[in-house]
Design an enzyme around this catalytic site. Sequence first.
Site, PDB file in Angstrom:
ATOM      1  N   CYS A 114      -3.797  -0.744  -7.617  1.00  0.00           N
ATOM      2  CA  CYS A 114      -4.562  -2.149  -7.359  1.00  0.00           C
ATOM      3  C   CYS A 114      -5.868  -2.022  -8.164  1.00  0.00           C
ATOM      4  CB  CYS A 114      -4.341  -2.569  -5.985  1.00  0.00           C
ATOM      5  SG  CYS A 114      -2.500  -2.680  -5.656  1.00  0.00           S
ATOM      6  N   HIS A 276      -8.221  -9.011  -6.240  1.00  0.00           N
ATOM      7  CA  HIS A 276      -6.890  -8.514  -6.678  1.00  0.00           C
ATOM      8  C   HIS A 276      -5.824  -9.505  -5.857  1.00  0.00           C
ATOM      9  CE1 HIS A 276      -3.114  -6.160  -6.831  1.00  0.00           C
ATOM     10  NE2 HIS A 276      -3.439  -5.661  -5.576  1.00  0.00           N
ATOM     11  N   ASN A 306       2.319  -9.744  -6.875  1.00  0.00           N
ATOM     12  CA  ASN A 306       1.098  -8.654  -6.915  1.00  0.00           C
ATOM     13  C   ASN A 306       1.630  -7.960  -8.313  1.00  0.00           C
ATOM     14  OD1 ASN A 306      -0.272  -6.505  -6.737  1.00  0.00           O
ATOM     15  ND2 ASN A 306      -0.016  -6.167  -4.655  1.00  0.00           N
TER      16      ASN A 306
END
Length: 349
Positions: A114, A276, A306
């Site tokens: 991430c 993020h 995501n």
Amino acid sequence: MPRSKIAGIGFYVPENIVTNNDLTRFMDTSDAWIQERSGIKERRFAHRTKETTTTMGVEAARIAIERAGITPNDIDFIIFATLSPDYYFPGCGVLLQRAMKMNHIGALDVRNQCSGFIYALSVADQYIKTGMYKNILIVGSEKHSFGLDFSTRGRNISVIFGDGAGAAVIQPTEKENQGILSTHLHSDGEFAEVLAMYNPGTHANHWSDKPHADFEDKEMGEMFMSHAMIEKGQNYPFMDGPAVFKKAVEKFPEVIHEALDDNGLKTSDLTLLVPHQANLRIAQFVQKQLKLSNDQVFNNIEHYGNTTAASIPIALCEAWEKGKIKEGDLICLAAFGSGYTWGSVLMRW
Ligand code: COA
């Protein structure tokens, strides 16, 4: 010394929209559960055979390069961040170099999940500042849909992730009120197994009290991936969601403050925070902690889920396309994820 700036940005998401209700065909879940816990309504899944992590990266890169007003042959270094590469090795960087018929320039692959785009941007920033390169292409791309457990067993993970790619061209700037002000990177390997895909790998259950795989301890040719592992679903990612959530809401504000303090700035100075896109609840928690207005935070997880290394460039590009970012604006990018790794970038657009 010049600063580095984002000279062009682009993103690509596959056409195929998969709603929460679509997922209920494969697993015991519901639209209400997913929306309540994560804020996600839908995500994109790549075409199973016609699209890969690299090809999506190429699509995003073409847009970023065109917007920077240059051609693929002007790029002098590639940095590609992903956790879902086309091959275990070599990395996607060289596949992109080949697909875009670029010169025989360097291609570096980043494995920071991430935080991948933040790490990539930080490396690019250093190369630009030292004058080593003038046009660096950074890409974050993921084809998660190929590596998730879509049975009820994997529902706590598979409902969260989506496919897509984002890219940016990094160039030097001499303008006083423009460019990357600072980057801040962190890691804590104590939590490496909390969000991880253990197999295929060479760990042989070495690193934890909890075995990660069933394998036969053969003298030679130990199995990298065995039928037993696949039968038990040990080829899929593992995530302790609540543990990740708790750490994320601690580290996001910390690393954003670190960036602002380092530059003598305050949260009220921020034009836009692009976090993020891990979970809308995490982003909302961070917004509240930092006392930021709705206008100061950009989220698009509702539509894409995501997308790990791709999430920041996709969100940054979408915010820019919507006119939310203008020259001179103070922008903060921040990420937290598997590793744990986390980091931030503060820049004037
Ligand atoms: N649909 C329906 N029920 C589900 C489900 C799903 N997709 N996934 C899990 N559940 C169930 C669990 O089995 C559990 O049931 P039980 O209480 O009967 O045991 C219950 O929901 C709660 O599970 P839990 O994992 O505690 O849920 P949560 O409230 O922590 O939410 C996440 C799960 C994953 C949404 C949340 O923990 C999260 O977002 N964590 C951060 C993850 C993240 O950001 N990862 C990326 C890192 S960058």
